[in-house]
Design a protein around this motif. Structure first.
Motif, short mmCIF file in Angstrom:
data_model
loop_
_atom_site.label_atom_id
_atom_site.label_comp_id
_atom_site.label_asym_id
_atom_site.label_seq_id
_atom_site.Cartn_x
_atom_site.Cartn_y
_atom_site.Cartn_z
N UNK A 197 51.84 28.98 41.30
CA UNK A 197 51.47 29.21 42.70
C UNK A 197 51.69 30.67 43.06
N UNK A 198 50.75 31.21 43.84
CA UNK A 198 50.82 32.62 44.25
C UNK A 198 50.44 32.68 45.74
N UNK A 199 51.15 33.49 46.52
CA UNK A 199 50.83 33.69 47.93
C UNK A 199 50.24 35.10 48.07
N UNK A 200 48.92 35.22 48.24
CA UNK A 200 48.33 36.56 48.35
C UNK A 200 48.79 37.29 49.60
N UNK A 201 48.89 38.57 49.53
CA UNK A 201 49.24 39.45 50.66
C UNK A 201 48.07 40.42 50.84
N UNK A 219 43.83 43.29 61.25
CA UNK A 219 44.70 42.12 61.10
C UNK A 219 43.93 41.09 60.30
N UNK A 220 44.56 40.57 59.21
CA UNK A 220 43.85 39.68 58.30
C UNK A 220 44.67 38.41 58.06
N UNK A 221 44.02 37.29 57.83
CA UNK A 221 44.67 36.06 57.38
C UNK A 221 43.67 35.27 56.55
N UNK A 222 44.18 34.27 55.78
CA UNK A 222 43.31 33.50 54.91
C UNK A 222 43.69 32.03 55.03
N UNK A 223 42.83 31.15 54.48
CA UNK A 223 43.06 29.72 54.57
C UNK A 223 43.81 29.20 53.35
N UNK A 224 43.26 29.44 52.09
CA UNK A 224 43.89 28.90 50.89
C UNK A 224 43.43 29.69 49.66
N UNK A 283 40.00 33.01 46.90
CA UNK A 283 40.79 33.07 48.14
C UNK A 283 39.81 32.76 49.27
N UNK A 284 40.02 31.63 49.93
CA UNK A 284 39.04 31.14 50.90
C UNK A 284 39.46 31.48 52.33
N UNK A 285 38.42 31.66 53.21
CA UNK A 285 38.61 31.81 54.65
C UNK A 285 39.31 33.07 55.06
N UNK A 286 39.00 34.20 54.46
CA UNK A 286 39.62 35.47 54.84
C UNK A 286 38.92 35.98 56.10
N UNK A 287 39.73 36.26 57.17
CA UNK A 287 39.18 36.73 58.45
C UNK A 287 39.84 38.06 58.78
#
Length: 1965
Positions: free
Chosen positions: A857-861, A868-873, A882-886
């Protein structure tokens, strides 16, 4: 002759010379020393006797008659009564002496005449002296003088001494040659005779006292050595004047006390001729011996020593030659040995006697041992060279005599008394060499015979091409005559008693008496060979000194056979094995070879199997004898001069090879034991195995599986032999030397595509280090491997030696992938927008890039500046995403902004990657309208602009398709609607037509609603507008002020005014919409225009005054006057017309109607009209009928009798006719008309007679002259207009003349001189340079051609596209020199670094045609689409290449013969012509001379080979002028040979001048013993030849078709490769085209891309509206605002404001250009010259930002800092622009906002100076830290008034351009692939057509029939592949250029096969 009348005494005989006529004699009184020196002339009367003569002498000299004295001749012959009449001749010189033997106390001068004898005229044309035939004739000239000395000493009892002294010592005088003998000397009369040209011994009669008085022919002596060789009276004179310029003859007879001296010189002859004196007259100086008082010149100092030696000599003669030619001096010095040897050769038998110089016998005293010819040469500072010719032992006769083993003497009797003695000597062959002597000065063998491996070839005979016999005349060599041979001593045509080569081992000499004529210079015989070869000549042999009459040819043959058997020492070949051919040798040496197992040589026997060693080979060979070879068809034991031995190299395990060397190179001294020991020692030292150790660990185990990158440790290798000893090189031998051993390491990767070497190293063994390989750490590819160690040889890298493999070792292992260490991004799906989610594919790799999978398991940064960015999974497995990057944040413009998105995956070795994305604004969310206030005030009739911005959720200006903003007004009718499209930029100015409300008198309120109809979720914006009445001009009125009254002039009124007067006091008034008068201001005056004057007084306009109007002077002219006012709101005008009225009468006007020319005596054809006008010429009605009487007409010569005047009422004018003049001088005549106080003149032209003169009235400046020689008619004034001329002429001065023709008479015009100047840009010719001395061989390479284009001024034109230069080549034909349509065309080569300056074009390495002939080369320069400038044609002759083979002119049929009596049945060849050709079948070798040997050979090694006619195996035919003619070749009757057997005739060319071996021509034939069978087989043979010819044609057809098919396949492969490459390129550009999609799909895609590109180009983008400066020259770059472009709007705004003061500045390259602009604009224009910038202070464009220190981040900045200069793009002049903006911007940095800028500055100043900072919001922080205030805040974009940097073309447009270009290329490639595939399929179909199948069947049938016939004939089957045809192409993807060119040429000759076979070679499609 000139001397005949020279005034000297006559020497003729006859009456005048006897004792009867008067005579004059000259007396010298030498009785005492005090006697007078000169002579006395004494007249002797007729009939005088001795007593009267003596009395006259006493009286003349004052001598007492009783005194005792004697009178003698100069020869000391006393005059007495008995000999008075015969001695005292006219002109004789006499002495008065005390006694006859008295010494001369002082010298005397004797008058002589030496007029040439009449033979000079009779025989002068018979001979030409010194025709030297390639030899230097100087020794033969000296031989002439030796001849005279031999003749002079012939009666000597003692030694006959002849000395030649060469005085080359400068201290003793100038160079001289002296020939001195101790012969009988010459009297003065004999010396006089010597001087007479051509006075030979046979013509010295009468008054000529001969030195051969009473000449008797000598008795016969052996070899005719009678010394009777001074003969013709020519050679001596010719010789001395050939050697030098002057000759001094000094002689003293044996019975005389006096020395006689005669000087002849070219200088004296020339002086006498110049002074017109007798040329052939002079003086003999008679003096006592040793008297050198007359030698006073230092140049002849050596003569004093010579004369001093006279005391010791009783008699002598010396010939002293001075003025020696310089080339003779050099020859005599440098070639002393050569010419003394030649003299020895000439006089060999005089020096050594009749038997010659026999060194083997003792010297006996004889009559010939007393001749001493001594030669001495004296040079300054050197020891004198002195040699006696008897001491020379290497002259040719000595060599011939002493190398001969036996001799054959004979004698030849010719008609008359001619006798020739002859001798033939035999020079034997001794063991391994010929003993026939070679001439040391002209050697025929230039290399060591021991190194000649071709000793079996008998072409090089011992004697070579030299003739047998040298010829001697009276014992003296005649050098230029030799006799080749006699019939009885030539080699017989059939084999004789002795072998053929024995005839080349004989030399000979012929000795003749003087009955045979020789040339006067004794260089050639005149008739010797002719007489000797006469049929009546009788040859007899001499045995023991006795003649024996017998058959000379039989005797000679027996003698030769005896010599061969007795003296030739040859090798005996025994144990015969058979006859073979040796295919390893060149064709002419391949056979036949007889093989033997043993030889006997010099008493030793050598057998097969015996160990031997060689000498004189490199290296030396050790081995055992295999067999011996002897060239020739031998049978059984035989003796021969040499052969070859085949040696098997020992030890055979080490040297597995056979060597063949000449037998002469066997070492006859070595013992067999020594050879055997050497072989055993060699075997013990061969390498056997490898020893491998791992000194540093990391050992590689067999079949080990290792992760990628695992190192393999260092290897240490040792090579061991069988004894376990280490070794570094092979054992050294005398044969192979010592070869080093190397160890080769290879790591081989095994893959599906084959094995690939990835590591290959070779290690060598140094003295101090072993074989060593370093650690290997680069093996990281996955797969199976093998590590192989192999011992190889140093030079060849061979892994075997002598057929045995060298030691090796192999280790197998495998490599697998490692764990994930890094990652990369997959293909993303743009575009990216603010607030819109997107996915990021991720790919993992190990350390070496091998694909790996994520298992943990890896938590991307995510990190990105300003976002400002965030992602789903994030998903796991092989496809990680890496899905759902906004992303949210400011992007500044609707074009978006580039962000570096940093993605960090913790836990990996390389855990971060930068993803460059372009973030576009999000969807529209709100509308922003400027100005911000709610109530807006505007004036009626104006438009109001709104600044609208469409914003997304992050307040970024956003754009999307169909983003239309509407503005609707309400509150009044007919209000406009404003619309603007913000689809591209998201912001724009919303404006439209002016708001116009009619009849507005007061303020009015309106409403404006702004909205986006397509975006319902965006709220509309409302504004209130207050509308004010307009204050602009609305009406204009004009008034004319007269006194106090102002009269209004309405629009379009007409005003009458006096012509030429001025209208003053015009005023105007203007009113607004409310009828309020408007005060006139300066601004309003600028907008007022009038049409009657350009100059308006602004001050008057401010006062309401208009400019004065000038009324026209002519009543016909009406003036239209207009006053106009125009501003931005209205255009007003008011106009009126002024009509002029006539003024008061002022002038009388006369007008001539009709021609003004009047001929003498004739009336003027026209009439004169007279009117009255005002001052401006306006006609006034002043005349009436009564006015005629007041009109006066006068003129010089006017005849008034015919004048007629009439009044014209309708025109108010008076007409005058009948003007006529009294005859007088022609010219202009003035007529004066007067009325009242007015007058006027009319001028007419009075002419007389027809035209007689031509004048050039006007000559304009012309540049060209076209058209030429055109005729033009003159006009009514006698003028002709030739129009515009064009000149086309060579540069320089030219003349042009105009001529006129009148009544068929030519009138010469003036000569105009034209100076034609050249056009430097107009090409007129091509200059071609190449090596004109080069020769071009067929199939070779042309020399380099250098082409330049020359203009009219002879300069080279540069900057020419090389594609416009071409080269054509074609073969010249009878049709002329025009290039044919199929001429070969070449393009020029690329320019090399070392080529000349620009403008030169090179054609290199162009192939020469294969066929010989005359070709034409022409170079062309394409000037435009229709015109080509051609060079002069270069004619080149293509010459044949190197000779290769012998071929027949016409291929003969296969002969079938038998050995019967009939010649026709035995004839093999008839009229066969053989030629030599090169590789391309061109005839060559025309200059070669040699022979063609015809030999019959069998297919097997059989004994019964057929023989030619005469029972011989080999025939020889001459080869001359490039061909050999074999007229007839017949088998011998009853010739051996096997019945029904195929034999071959091998025609082998033997050309000595050619170093290489040529391919022989082989003709097969069938041999039969039966005639009937032979006739049947002859028919079969004929049928076989026809089948062979047909098969050849069919095979050629199929080979050509296959070659074409291969070419087409190559083209298809090329097209496929090109299509695949372009498809992959399109994939990289995101265009995926499947292979199944066709051209229409590509066309549609291309059309869509073009449409997209066009739309992008049409979209509006920011541009600079500041007008650029006109570039007058290349030195002006333009204004700064136009030099750069900026993509980002905010950055463009702030940078443009920052550089606002510089935007208008013009940049130039030079200060001169800047100064020129400054002067043109009177200093108003800013200029910046680049050459005035100090460039060392300019910033480095590659320097990092200040927050980086030593490549590392010092602090983390905010606000996305970037150098301002990095945001600029330059369309042109990048380097100059970088200089300009580097100076203007320096290190200025741009950030997002003021907070980011302050933070950045605060951190930077901690470490370094901070430059100026700009923000994208428009703030500025200066480099000193100041910020704030209006001066540091940029205004909005619209306030910059267009002074802003433009935006570049969108990047998408550039990307589309690349895609379009690739699509166009791909479309072409697909079309090409389809075309070549279609051609290939067509060809394949054609090859399977019934017609081609039928031809293939016919070929198979022909081949089958041919095989059957050949079996019947018993012949060797014909080879399937005809070597003469072109070889098939290899399976290479692209054929070489040469093969393609040959294929193209083959296409042009295919019509031959089509015609022959009746079908085309490929389908017409």
């Amino acid at each position: 002759m000139a001397a005949a009348g020279g005034g000297g005494p006559s020497v003729e005989t006859g009456e005048g010379g006897g004792g009867d006529g008067p005579r004059t004699v000259y007396l010298f009184d030498r009785r005492e020393k005090e006697s007078e020196l000169g002579d006395r002339a004494l007249q002797v009367e007729e009939r005088s006797d001795f007593a009267a003569f003596r009395a006259s002498v006493c009286q003349t000299l004052g001598i007492s008659p009783g005194e005792k004295f004697v009178i003698t001749t100069t020869s000391r012959k006393e005059i007495t009564c008995d000999n008075f009449d015969e001695t005292v001749k006219d002109g004789v010189t006499l002495y008065l002496l005390q006694s006859v033997n008295q010494l001369l106390l002082t010298a005397t001068k004797e008058r002589i005449d030496f007029l040439p004898h009449y033979d000079t005229l009779v025989k002068s044309g018979m001979y030409e002296y010194y025709a030297s035939e390639g030899q230097n004739p100087l020794p033969f000239a000296l031989a002439e003088l030796i001849d005279n000395s031999l003749s002079a000493t012939s009666r000597n009892n003692g030694v006959r001494r002849i000395q030649i002294k060469l005085h080359f010592d400068e201290t003793q005088g100038k160079p001289a040659v002296a020939v001195i003998d101790n012969g009988r000397g010459m009297t003065s009369k004999q010396l006089n005779n010597w001087a007479v040209y051509r006075l030979s011994k046979f013509t010295r009669q009468g008054d000529f006292e001969s030195d051969h008085s009473g000449y008797v022919r000598p008795l016969p002596v052996p070899r005719s050595l009678n010394s009777d060789i001074s003969y013709f009276g020519v050679g001596g004179k010719q010789a001395v004047f050939f050697v030098g310029q002057s000759a001094r003859m000094i002689s003293k007879p044996a019975d005389s006390q006096d020395v006689h001296e005669l000087l002849l010189s070219k200088e004296d002859f020339e002086k006498r001729e110049k002074n017109k004196e007798a040329i052939y007259s002079g003086f003999i100086r008679n003096r006592k011996p040793s008297d050198s008082s007359h030698i006073t010149n230092d140049d002849e100092r050596f003569l004093q020593h010579l004369i001093a030696e006279e005391k010791e000599k009783d008699s002598f003669t010396a010939v002293v030659i001075t003025g020696v030619q310089p080339e003779h001096i050099q020859y005599l010095k440098n070639y002393f040995h050569l010419w003394t040897r030649q003299l020895t050769h000439i006089y060999h038998y005089y020096i050594h006697g009749p038997k010659g110089n026999e060194q083997r016998t003792s010297k006996e005293a004889g009559p010939f041992n007393n001749i001493d010819i001594e030669i001495s040469m004296f040079e300054k500072g050197k020891t004198p060279k002195i040699i006696n010719l008897r001491e020379i032992q290497d002259d040719m006769q000595t060599l011939y005599i002493n190398t001969a083993a036996d001799s054959f003497e004979f004698k030849a009797h010719v008609e008359g008394d001619g006798v020739v003695e002859g001798i033939i000597r035999y020079h034997p062959f001794l063991y391994d060499r010929e003993t026939y002597p070679d001439d040391p000065c002209f050697p025929s063998k230039l290399k060591d015979e021991d190194d000649d491996d071709d000793c079996f070839i008998l072409e090089k005979a011992a004697r070579g091409k030299r003739p047998i016999f040298e010829c001697f005349w009276n014992g003296r060599l005649i050098p230029y005559t030799s006799v080749e041979d006699f019939d009885w001593c030539t080699p017989p045509k059939k084999r004789g008693l002795a072998p053929f080569e024995c005839y080349n081992r004989i030399s000979g000499a012929l000795f003749t008496n003087d009955k045979f004529q020789v040339s006067t210079n004794k260089l050639t015989f005149m008739d010797l060979e002719l007489k000797l070869k006469d049929k009546n000549t009788l040859f007899t042999r001499i045995l023991n000194g006795q003649e024996q009459r017998m058959k000379i040819d039989r005797e000679f043959a027996l003698w030769l056979k005896d010599c061969h058997e007795k003296y030739d020492k040859q090798i005996k070949f025994t144990l015969f094995k058979g006859v073979i051919t040796r295919p390893d040798l060149p064709s002419k040496k391949q056979g036949p070879w007889a093989t033997y197992s043993a030889i006997e040589w010099d008493g030793k026997i050598y057998k097969a199997g015996q160990l031997v060693k060689t000498i004189k080979t490199l290296p030396l060979f050790y081995g055992s004898i295999v067999k011996f070879f002897l060239y020739g068809d031998h049978d059984g034991e035989v003796y021969a001069t040499g052969g070859e031995v085949q040696i098997a190299m020992e030890p055979q395990a080490l040297y597995d090879e056979i060597k063949t060397v000449p037998i002469a190179k066997l070492d006859r001294t070595v013992a067999e034991k020594a050879v055997k020991k050497y072989v055993e020692d060699e075997m013990a030292r061969l390498p056997d195995r490898l020893s491998v150790t791992w000194p540093e660990g990391d050992e590689l185990l067999p079949n080990e599986i290792r992760p990628a990158g695992t190192p393999i440790g260092a290897l240490r290798i040792e090579i061991l032999n069988k004894k376990g000893e280490t070794m570094q090189k092979l054992p050294g031998t005398s044969h192979g030397g010592s070869k080093k051993l190397l160890v080769e390491l290879k790591v081989i990767l095994h893959s599906s595509s084959g094995n690939k070497e990835i590591i290959s190293h070779i290690s060598q063994h140094g003295g101090k280090w072993p074989y060593w390989f370093k650690k290997m750490e680069n093996i990281h590819k996955l797969g199976n491997y093998t590590l192989k160690l192999q011992v190889v040889l140093n030079e060849s890298n061979a892994d075997t030696y002598a057929g045995r493999p060298l030691p090796s070792k192999a280790i197998k292992f495998s490599v697998k992938e490692g764990k994930p260490e890094k990652f990369s991004f997959g293909l993303l799906d743009p575009p990216f927008r603010v607030g819109v989610p997107f996915n990021i594919p991720v790919e993992f790799q190990d350390e070496f890039g091998h694909t790996s999978q994520l298992s943990t398991d890896i938590q991307p940064i995510f990190e990105a500046s300003g976002l400002t960015l965030h992602y789903d999974e994030i998903t796991k497995g092989p496809n990680c995403v890496i899905r759902g990057v906004t992303a949210k944040g400011p992007v500044n413009s609707c074009q978006g902004k580039n962000f570096n998105l940093k993605v960090i995956l913790p836990g990996l070795k390389e855990d971060s990657q930068i993803l460059k994305i372009r973030l576009l604004p999000g969807p529209p969310r709100r509308l922003k309208v400027k100005p911000d206030s709610e109530i807006l005030v505007i004036e009626n009739g104006t438009a109001f602009p709104f600044q609208v911005e469409v914003l997304d959720e992050s307040d970024n200006i956003t754009a999307q398709p169909k983003l239309i903003v509407h503005c609707k007004f309400s509150g009044a009718p007919n209000l406009p609607i404003y619309v603007v499209d913000c689809s591209s930029s998201g912001t724009s100015i919303l404006s439209g037509p002016a708001i116009q409300v009619q009849n507005i008198k007061k303020d009015q309120t309106l409403k404006a609603k702004i909205e986006i109809p397509s975006c319902k979720d965006v709220a509309p914006v409302e504004k209130t507008i207050k509308l004010l009445p307009s204050s602009h001009v609305a009406r204009l009125q004009i008034f004319s002020v007269e006194g106090q009254k102002a009269i209004q002039i309405k629009h379009q009124d007409e005003v009458n005014w006096i012509a030429g007067d001025v209208m003053h006091n015009l005023i105007f008034q203007m009113y607004d919409e409310g009828e309020r008068e408007i005060h006139i201001t300066s601004a309003l005056t600028e907008k007022i225009k009038v049409n009657w004057t350009p100059e308006i007084n602004k001050e008057h306009l401010l006062q309401g005054l208009l400019p004065d109007v000038q009324v026209p002077t002519s009543v016909k002219d009406m003036r239209y006057c207009q006053v106009s006012f125009q501003d931005d709101h209205v255009s007003l005008e008011s106009a009126f017309t002024v009509r002029p009225l006539p003024d008061e009468p002022k002038h009388l006007k006369c007008e001539l109607k009709g021609g003004k020319t009047v001929q003498m005596g004739q009336e003027l054809q026209g009439e004169i009209v007279i009117t009255v006008t005002d001052q401006y010429g306006n006609q006034i009605q002043a005349f009436s009928p009564s006015s005629l009487s007041a009109l006066g007409i006068a003129g010089i010569g006017l005849d008034s009798s015919h004048l007629k005047t009439t009044f014209q009422e309708n025109t108010q004018s008076i007409n005058v006719k009948g003007i006529r003049f009294i005859p007088g001088p022609p010219g202009n005549k003035d007529l004066c008309f007067t009325w009242r106080e007015f007058s006027d003149f009319i001028r007419v032209q009075l002419v007389s007679g027809p035209p007689a003169k031509l004048l050039l009235v006007d000559w304009p400046e012309l540049k060209e002259l076209t058209p030429s020689n055109q005729q033009h008619k003159t006009d009514e004034r006698g003028r002709a207009n030739f129009g515009v001329f064009s000149v086309l002429a060579p540069r320089g001065e030219h003349n042009m003349q105009v001529k006129a023709i009148y009544n068929k008479n030519t009138i010469e015009g003036p000569i105009i001189k034209l100076m034609i100047l050249p056009d430097p840009e107009k090409p007129i010719r091509l200059n071609v340079k190449y090596d004109k001395d080069a020769s071009f061989l067929a199939g070779g390479i042309f020399t380099d051609f250098m082409i330049t284009v020359i203009s009219e001024d002879d300069s080279i034109i540069k900057n020419i596209n090389p594609a416009r230069i071409s080269m054509k080549m074609w073969k010249l034909a009878n049709s002329g020199n025009r290039p044919p349509a199929n001429a070969e065309i070449f393009s020029c080569n690329k320019i090399k670094d070392n080529d000349k300056e620009d403008g030169c074009f090179y054609f290199r390495d162009k192939a020469v045609p294969n066929k010989v002939g005359t070709y034409c080369i022409q170079f062309g320069f394409t000037m435009d689409k229709t015109n080509i400038l051609n060079s002069e044609q270069i004619i080149v002759d293509v010459l044949p290449n190197q000779p290769v083979k012998l071929v027949p002119e016409i291929q003969p049929a296969t002969p079938a013969v038998s050995n019967v009596r009939s010649v026709a049945s035995r004839t093999l060849v008839k009229d066969l012509y053989l030629h030599i050709t090169d590789d391309y079948n061109n005839h060559t070798g025309v200059d070669l001379v040699g022979t063609v040997m015809a030999t019959i050979k069998g297919s097997n090694e059989e004994d019964d080979i057929p023989l030619f006619n005469g029972k011989i195996r080999t025939l020889e035919f001459p080869f001359v002028k490039g061909s050999a003619e074999i007229t007839s070749l017949v088998l011998a009757e009853n010739s051996p040979g096997r019945d029904s057997t195929e034999y071959f005739i091998v025609f082998e060319p033997r050309l000595p001048a050619l170093s290489r071996t040529l391919e022989s021509y082989i003709l097969p034939f069938m041999f039969y013993n039966d005639v009937k069978k032979q006739q049947q087989m002859a028919a079969l043979t004929k049928e076989k030849d026809q089948l062979s010819k047909s098969i050849t044609v069919y095979r050629t057809l199929f080979d050509t078709s296959k070659q074409l098919l291969d070419e087409m396949k190559c083209q298809v492969e090329e097209a496929k490769l090109k299509e695949a490459q372009l498809r992959n390129e399109l994939k990289k550009h995101n265009i995926d085209i499947s292979t199944t999609q066709q051209v229409p799909h590509i066309e549609a895609l291309l059309k869509r891309k073009l449409s997209e590109q066009e739309e992008l180009k049409k979209k509006p983008r920011r541009s600079c509206t500041l007008p650029n400066y006109t570039k007058g020259s290349g030195d002006v770059l333009g204004k700064i605002a136009h030099l750069a472009q900026i993509e980002d709007d905010r950055a463009a705004m702030v940078i443009s404001w920052h550089l606002a003061s510089d935007m208008d500045c013009v940049v130039t390259l030079t200060t001169d250009a800047a100064r020129r602009i400054y002067d043109e604009t009177q200093g108003r224009q800013q200029v910046l010259p680049l050459d005035s910038i100090y460039k060392k202070t300019l910033p480095d464009w590659k320097r990092p930002l200040p927050h980086y220190r030593n490549g590392k981040l010092y602090f983390k900045p905010i606000g996305d800092p970037v150098f301002a200069r990095d945001l600029l793009t330059f369309p042109d002049n990048v380097e100059h622009c970088e200089t300009v903006f580097g100076m203007l911007l320096g290190d200025t940095i741009i950030l997002d906002n003021l907070d980011a800028a302050n933070h950045y500055r605060k951190e930077v100043v901690k470490i370094t100076h901070c430059p100026t900072l700009l923000t994208r919001d428009g703030d500025r922080i200066r480099s000193n830290g100041k910020f704030g205030g209006l001066q540091n805040k940029a205004p909005p974009m619209d306030k910059l008034r267009g002074m802003v940097f433009g935006a570049p073309v969108p990047k998408q447009c550039l990307i589309l351009g690349e895609q379009i270009d690739l699509l166009q290329q791909y479309r072409t490639a697909v079309c090409r692939l389809g075309s070549v595939n279609e051609d290939l399929n067509g060809q394949l179909k054609y090859l399977h057509t019934p017609d081609m199948k039928r031809k293939k069947q016919e070929l198979d049938e022909h081949e089958k029939n041919l095989k059957l016939i050949e079996q019947k004939l018993g012949m060797t089957p014909t080879r399937k592949c005809n070597d003469s045809l072109p070889h098939p192409m290899t399976d290479c993807p692209v054929p070489p250029k040469r093969i393609r060119r040959e294929a193209a040429r083959q296409n042009r000759v295919n019509f031959f096969y089509e015609e022959l076979l009746g079908v085309p070679l490929w389908p017409s499609s």
